[in-house]
Design a protein around this motif. Structure first.
Motif, PDB file in Angstrom:
ATOM      1  N   GLY A   1       0.841  -1.198   0.000  1.00  0.00           N
ATOM      2  CA  GLY A   1       0.000   0.000   0.000  1.00  0.00           C
ATOM      3  C   GLY A   1       0.865   1.232   0.000  1.00  0.00           C
ATOM      4  O   GLY A   1       1.962   1.212  -0.543  1.00  0.00           O
TER       5      GLY A   1
ATOM      6  N   ALA B   1      -5.411  -2.367   1.416  1.00  0.00           N
ATOM      7  CA  ALA B   1      -6.793  -2.558   0.984  1.00  0.00           C
ATOM      8  C   ALA B   1      -7.699  -2.861   2.188  1.00  0.00           C
ATOM      9  O   ALA B   1      -8.891  -2.568   2.161  1.00  0.00           O
ATOM     10  CB  ALA B   1      -6.856  -3.673  -0.039  1.00  0.00           C
TER      11      ALA B   1
ATOM     12  N   VAL C   1      -7.992   0.833  -3.018  1.00  0.00           N
ATOM     13  CA  VAL C   1      -8.134   1.501  -1.720  1.00  0.00           C
ATOM     14  C   VAL C   1      -8.905   2.797  -1.896  1.00  0.00           C
ATOM     15  O   VAL C   1      -9.572   3.263  -0.982  1.00  0.00           O
ATOM     16  CB  VAL C   1      -6.735   1.758  -1.085  1.00  0.00           C
ATOM     17  CG1 VAL C   1      -6.865   2.445   0.256  1.00  0.00           C
ATOM     18  CG2 VAL C   1      -6.005   0.443  -0.921  1.00  0.00           C
TER      19      VAL C   1
END
Ligand code: AMP
Ligand code: GLY
Length: 443
Positions: free
Chosen positions: A195, A284, A442
């Motif tokens: 991420g 996520a 996301v």
């Protein structure tokens, strides 16, 4: 009030700057290099290793220090807070027991497990290379490998960034164990979180916290996030306290995690007083904990401390007397972009002793702030050491204006052998981050 600031980096220059803006504070400082910014703000200073506990305590007693603030992690680990406290000096930094949240990565993960704290990653520790193979294979080699103790931010290796696949992972596991990197013949292996990373720093009085603006640091040496990990090449923050890829809900989850951590520390008998730092990955699922530090971040301190409108010394007093929950934190709602100037070769083999010309007046005229780091001052010049040299912080309403201001100011720093990651805070790099998050679903 006599305030002692321990440490000679740009973070400590930013701490001194925040103290200086408080009324009625005389600054005394201890640093191992002659940081000209700290020298200028201090009534007096002592050149000494920050981990030389006896000398630091001696100096603090002689100068009748009322409040001590410790910048770097090494003196925290060495027990400086404990020793100063034992000598009747108030310290707004954690004890060595509480600082284990940073200085012992295994202890940190075990604490999160014991108290079921959110944002935990799957992890195991190993002293035997062979036994680690099965765990690494469970993740197809997609792991982060970490020494247990302090390595100045340079001991962590992550799959895809520093090695590929199980075999290369095992090679580094072996190196950490055999060479006792980080002080122990042991290694921590974690699942890799995917991420975007952000830092959340907060003030803690041991019971409650006051979180600051979220910041994104840039650990990799080269533009586009290439090259080896460093102590951090620069960072940015936004006027609303969030980041372009960071929703408010994730910010709040991260703040709740820091709160859970200080409550867990309290229940373990090591009350946490001082600034606390959480490094998170927005994934996520939810923000995952990458690391917790027992201090302000460097460079992240330089994004948040210049924005403080609440008196910093008053905040320290509230952390010490446990009244933080009654305190209102006022922050200037501006965006910030911080870029470090480092010696050429930094992260591999720094060019040491190189002259850097800094036109302080012109930098100030751009509206930026200048924070000196590990340089030595001789006559009217500063000279590089092996670490980062100085940082410039642009401050404006819009992030793009803060970035431009920072670049304007950097024109007034000249040296034949310096290096800067100019892409930090640029639209292009932020676009890249947003695309990454969209790809992960996301955003
Ligand atoms: P640390 O010294 O723990 O902050 O790690 C250095 C850098 O490695 C972090 O800023 C992350 O970019 C990366 N990292 C550490 N742990 C992980 C992890 N479990 N998953 C993905 N990246 C990680
Ligand atoms: N910016 C990373 C650190 O302070 O550890």
């Amino acid at each position: 009030m006599n305030v002692l600031v321990v440490g000679g980096g740009a973070r400590e220059h930013a701490i001194c700057d925040a103290v200086y803006r408080s009324k009625n504070a005389d600054i005394y400082s201890i640093m191992h290099n002659l940081n000209p910014g700290i020298e200028f703000l201090s009534k007096e200073y002592l050149l000494e290793e920050e981990t030389n506990i006896d000398r630091v305590v001696d100096y603090a007693k002689k100068k009748e220090i009322d409040l001590a603030l410790i910048g770097p992690e090494a003196p925290l680990e060495a027990g400086l807070t404990d020793e100063l406290t034992r000598n009747g000096i108030s310290v707004c930094s954690p004890t060595s027991k509480a600082a284990r949240i940073e200085t012992d990565k295994e202890w940190m993960r075990n604490l999160l497990r014991k108290y079921g704290i959110h944002g935990q990653l799957k992890y195991e520790t190993f002293t035997d290379v062979k036994k680690s193979k099965r765990f690494i294979e469970e993740f197809d080699g997609d792991v982060a490998i970490k020494p247990i103790g302090l390595t100045g931010g340079k001991g962590v290796k992550v799959s895809g960034d520093h090695f590929y696949g199980t075999d290369e992972a095992l090679e580094y596991v072996e190196e950490v164990i055999n060479q006792k990197i980080g002080g122990k013949a042991k290694v921590l292996i974690e699942e890799k979180a995917v991420g975007e990373e952000f830092t959340l720093q907060a003030f803690s009085d041991g019971n409650s916290i006051l979180p600051l603006h979220a910041v994104q640091d840039h650990k990799r040496l080269f533009p586009g996030d290439e090259g080896p990990n460093t102590g951090g090449m620069g960072s940015y923050s936004c006027a609303d306290g969030l980041l372009p890829f960071l929703p408010r809900s994730s910010y709040e989850e991260a703040a709740a995690i820091l709160q859970e951590i200080i409550e867990a520390l309290n229940r373990e008998g090591c009350k946490y007083i001082g600034p606390i730092y959480g490094q998170f990955m927005v994934t996520a699922e939810c923000p995952k904990i990458i690391e917790i530090n027992a201090r302000f971040g460097d460079p992240e301190a330089m994004n948040v401390l210049p924005l403080l409108e609440t008196d910093f010394i008053e905040l320290c007093t509230s952390m010490l007397d446990g009244s933080l929950s009654n305190k209102k934190l006022r922050l200037n709602k501006k965006s910030t972009v911080c870029k470090y100037v480092v010696p050429e070769g930094y992260g591999v083999k720094s060019m040491v002793g190189e002259k850097v010309l800094v036109d302080e007046k012109s930098i100030k005229n751009t509206g930026s702030k200048l924070f000196y780091a590990s340089v030595n001052k001789k006559d009217d010049f500063v000279y590089t050491t092996s670490s980062r040299s100085l940082a410039v912080v642009g401050i404006a309403d819009a992030l793009s204006d803060a970035e431009k201001m920072c670049e304007d100011a950097l024109n007034y720093v000249q040296g034949k052998h310096i290096f800067i990651r100019h892409d930090i805070g640029t639209e292009e790099l932020i676009e890249k981050r947003m695309k990454h998050m969209k790809k992960l679903n996301v955003m």
